[in-house]
Design a protein around this motif. Structure first.
Motif, PDB file in Angstrom:
ATOM      1  N   ASP A   1      -1.730  21.234   2.348  1.00  0.00           N
ATOM      2  CA  ASP A   1      -2.420  21.807   3.504  1.00  0.00           C
ATOM      3  C   ASP A   1      -2.182  20.904   4.713  1.00  0.00           C
ATOM      4  O   ASP A   1      -2.610  19.755   4.727  1.00  0.00           O
ATOM      5  N   PRO A   2      -1.507  21.397   5.752  1.00  0.00           N
ATOM      6  CA  PRO A   2      -1.189  20.538   6.900  1.00  0.00           C
ATOM      7  C   PRO A   2      -2.417  20.090   7.691  1.00  0.00           C
ATOM      8  O   PRO A   2      -2.341  19.146   8.472  1.00  0.00           O
ATOM      9  N   ILE A   3      -3.543  20.736   7.480  1.00  0.00           N
ATOM     10  CA  ILE A   3      -4.744  20.368   8.222  1.00  0.00           C
ATOM     11  C   ILE A   3      -5.351  19.071   7.680  1.00  0.00           C
ATOM     12  O   ILE A   3      -5.869  18.262   8.439  1.00  0.00           O
ATOM     13  N   ILE A   4      -5.264  18.858   6.365  1.00  0.00           N
ATOM     14  CA  ILE A   4      -5.922  17.689   5.779  1.00  0.00           C
ATOM     15  C   ILE A   4      -4.942  16.709   5.127  1.00  0.00           C
ATOM     16  O   ILE A   4      -5.375  15.722   4.524  1.00  0.00           O
ATOM     17  N   GLY A   5      -3.647  16.933   5.240  1.00  0.00           N
ATOM     18  CA  GLY A   5      -2.676  16.026   4.643  1.00  0.00           C
ATOM     19  C   GLY A   5      -1.421  15.906   5.486  1.00  0.00           C
ATOM     20  O   GLY A   5      -1.103  16.791   6.284  1.00  0.00           O
ATOM     21  N   SER A   6      -0.692  14.807   5.300  1.00  0.00           N
ATOM     22  CA  SER A   6       0.508  14.557   6.101  1.00  0.00           C
ATOM     23  C   SER A   6       1.761  15.193   5.508  1.00  0.00           C
ATOM     24  O   SER A   6       2.742  15.393   6.209  1.00  0.00           O
ATOM     25  N   GLY A   7       1.757  15.475   4.190  1.00  0.00           N
ATOM     26  CA  GLY A   7       2.949  15.992   3.540  1.00  0.00           C
ATOM     27  C   GLY A   7       4.031  14.948   3.365  1.00  0.00           C
ATOM     28  O   GLY A   7       5.167  15.283   3.046  1.00  0.00           O
ATOM     29  N   LYS A   8       3.700  13.682   3.561  1.00  0.00           N
ATOM     30  CA  LYS A   8       4.687  12.603   3.511  1.00  0.00           C
ATOM     31  C   LYS A   8       4.274  11.517   2.509  1.00  0.00           C
ATOM     32  O   LYS A   8       3.083  11.255   2.304  1.00  0.00           O
ATOM     33  N   TRP A   9       5.290  10.870   1.924  1.00  0.00           N
ATOM     34  CA  TRP A   9       5.105   9.661   1.132  1.00  0.00           C
ATOM     35  C   TRP A   9       5.252   8.488   2.086  1.00  0.00           C
ATOM     36  O   TRP A   9       6.234   8.423   2.833  1.00  0.00           O
ATOM     37  N   SER A  10       4.293   7.567   2.059  1.00  0.00           N
ATOM     38  CA  SER A  10       4.313   6.445   3.004  1.00  0.00           C
ATOM     39  C   SER A  10       4.063   5.144   2.258  1.00  0.00           C
ATOM     40  O   SER A  10       3.460   5.137   1.175  1.00  0.00           O
ATOM     41  N   ALA A  11       4.521   4.044   2.855  1.00  0.00           N
ATOM     42  CA  ALA A  11       4.310   2.724   2.252  1.00  0.00           C
ATOM     43  C   ALA A  11       4.303   1.672   3.345  1.00  0.00           C
ATOM     44  O   ALA A  11       4.775   1.903   4.460  1.00  0.00           O
ATOM     45  N   GLY A  12       3.775   0.498   2.998  1.00  0.00           N
ATOM     46  CA  GLY A  12       3.752  -0.615   3.939  1.00  0.00           C
ATOM     47  C   GLY A  12       2.950  -1.775   3.380  1.00  0.00           C
ATOM     48  O   GLY A  12       2.567  -1.773   2.204  1.00  0.00           O
ATOM     49  N   PRO A  13       2.660  -2.768   4.209  1.00  0.00           N
ATOM     50  CA  PRO A  13       1.882  -3.936   3.762  1.00  0.00           C
ATOM     51  C   PRO A  13       0.380  -3.733   3.992  1.00  0.00           C
ATOM     52  O   PRO A  13      -0.032  -2.945   4.847  1.00  0.00           O
TER      53      PRO A  13
ATOM     54  N   TRP B   1      -6.759  -4.496   6.653  1.00  0.00           N
ATOM     55  CA  TRP B   1      -5.714  -3.959   7.532  1.00  0.00           C
ATOM     56  C   TRP B   1      -4.570  -3.431   6.686  1.00  0.00           C
ATOM     57  O   TRP B   1      -4.252  -3.993   5.636  1.00  0.00           O
ATOM     58  N   ASN B   2      -3.979  -2.329   7.131  1.00  0.00           N
ATOM     59  CA  ASN B   2      -2.703  -1.895   6.562  1.00  0.00           C
ATOM     60  C   ASN B   2      -1.884  -1.145   7.609  1.00  0.00           C
ATOM     61  O   ASN B   2      -2.424  -0.670   8.625  1.00  0.00           O
ATOM     62  N   GLN B   3      -0.601  -1.082   7.373  1.00  0.00           N
ATOM     63  CA  GLN B   3       0.334  -0.358   8.233  1.00  0.00           C
ATOM     64  C   GLN B   3       1.286   0.396   7.313  1.00  0.00           C
ATOM     65  O   GLN B   3       1.900  -0.207   6.429  1.00  0.00           O
ATOM     66  N   VAL B   4       1.381   1.720   7.497  1.00  0.00           N
ATOM     67  CA  VAL B   4       2.271   2.517   6.649  1.00  0.00           C
ATOM     68  C   VAL B   4       3.254   3.311   7.501  1.00  0.00           C
ATOM     69  O   VAL B   4       2.944   3.724   8.624  1.00  0.00           O
ATOM     70  N   TRP B   5       4.450   3.481   6.932  1.00  0.00           N
ATOM     71  CA  TRP B   5       5.495   4.311   7.520  1.00  0.00           C
ATOM     72  C   TRP B   5       5.956   5.292   6.453  1.00  0.00           C
ATOM     73  O   TRP B   5       6.109   4.931   5.285  1.00  0.00           O
ATOM     74  N   SER B   6       6.229   6.524   6.840  1.00  0.00           N
ATOM     75  CA  SER B   6       6.702   7.511   5.865  1.00  0.00           C
ATOM     76  C   SER B   6       8.169   7.255   5.533  1.00  0.00           C
ATOM     77  O   SER B   6       8.942   6.793   6.375  1.00  0.00           O
TER      78      SER B   6
ATOM     79  N   VAL C   1       0.859  -1.182   0.000  1.00  0.00           N
ATOM     80  CA  VAL C   1       0.000   0.000   0.000  1.00  0.00           C
ATOM     81  C   VAL C   1       0.897   1.235   0.000  1.00  0.00           C
ATOM     82  O   VAL C   1       1.946   1.246   0.659  1.00  0.00           O
ATOM     83  N   PHE C   2       0.507   2.234  -0.770  1.00  0.00           N
ATOM     84  CA  PHE C   2       1.264   3.480  -0.867  1.00  0.00           C
ATOM     85  C   PHE C   2       0.322   4.642  -0.579  1.00  0.00           C
ATOM     86  O   PHE C   2      -0.782   4.697  -1.116  1.00  0.00           O
ATOM     87  N   VAL C   3       0.770   5.568   0.265  1.00  0.00           N
ATOM     88  CA  VAL C   3      -0.006   6.771   0.568  1.00  0.00           C
ATOM     89  C   VAL C   3       0.738   7.951  -0.052  1.00  0.00           C
ATOM     90  O   VAL C   3       1.913   8.184   0.257  1.00  0.00           O
TER      91      VAL C   3
END
Length: 198
Positions: free
Chosen positions: A144-156, A173-178, A136-138
């Motif tokens: 906008d810091p209010i509605i977004g993380s500003g980070k690229w994230s991935a995980g299973p 289920w998913n788990q992501v880390w930037s 999974v990729f985010v």
């Protein structure tokens, strides 16, 4: 001559309409088995059916002014056949967010939040129990810091479900880390768990 033309057009139209009505009436309605199978596929988040479900969420009494937050998730699901044994199902979640101010003097925000893109690999021959596993990729879709993380994230990510009679139940289920993004923003370490019953 004008009077003849006026009568010829309606009569010729009526000659073609009854056959088309008869053909439309001859088309068989879907059987109960076909309707049940379609309902099961619509309940399965990794079925071999292209779908675009919408999920509307809201929260009340948000922030100091106790306003409502609205989130509309557009969640297209697109299956691909890899070979006779495996399918890949792409599932995108694009959230459109209406966020009230979170503190006195703060600004409200509206826009698209970070998009979640899941790639499930699932056996094509499925029984009553189905599982899909993949990455999974985010993606940061807003600054906008209010509605977004500003980070690229991935995980299973994993989805498991069982279809029994008219019921479909399971969990996603998913788990992501930037791993990249705006260095001024906090790192992401986020788990998502969604049980479902339909």
């Amino acid at each position: 001559m004008k009077h003849k033309l006026v009568w010829v057009l309606p009569v010729s139209y009526l000659c073609f309409v009854p056959p088309s009505i008869a053909i439309a009436q001859q088309q068989a309605a879907p059987t109960a088995d076909e309707s049940t199978e379609l309902a099961k596929k619509l309940s399965n988040p990794i079925s071999d059916l292209v779908s675009v479900p919408f999920q509307f969420n809201w929260a009340q009494n948000v922030g100091p002014f106790e306003l409502s937050q609205f989130i509309l998730n557009v969640q297209p699901v697109i299956p691909f056949t890899l070979n006779k044994d495996w399918n890949m199902i792409v599932r995108v979640i694009a959230p459109f967010i209406g966020q009230p101010p979170l503190f006195v003097g703060g600004e409200p925000a509206f826009g698209m939040g970070d998009t979640t893109n899941s790639f499930f690999f699932s056996p094509s021959k499925m029984g009553s129990f189905t599982i899909g596993v993949g990455p999974v990729f985010v993606l940061p879709s807003t600054q906008d810091p209010i509605i977004g993380s500003g980070k690229w994230s991935a995980g299973p990510t994993v989805v498991a479900l069982r279809q029994q009679g008219p019921w479909t139940y399971g969990a996603l289920w998913n788990q992501v880390w930037s791993f990249s993004g705006d260095s001024r923003r906090e790192d992401v370490n986020q788990m998502f768990l969604q049980p479902f019953l339909a």
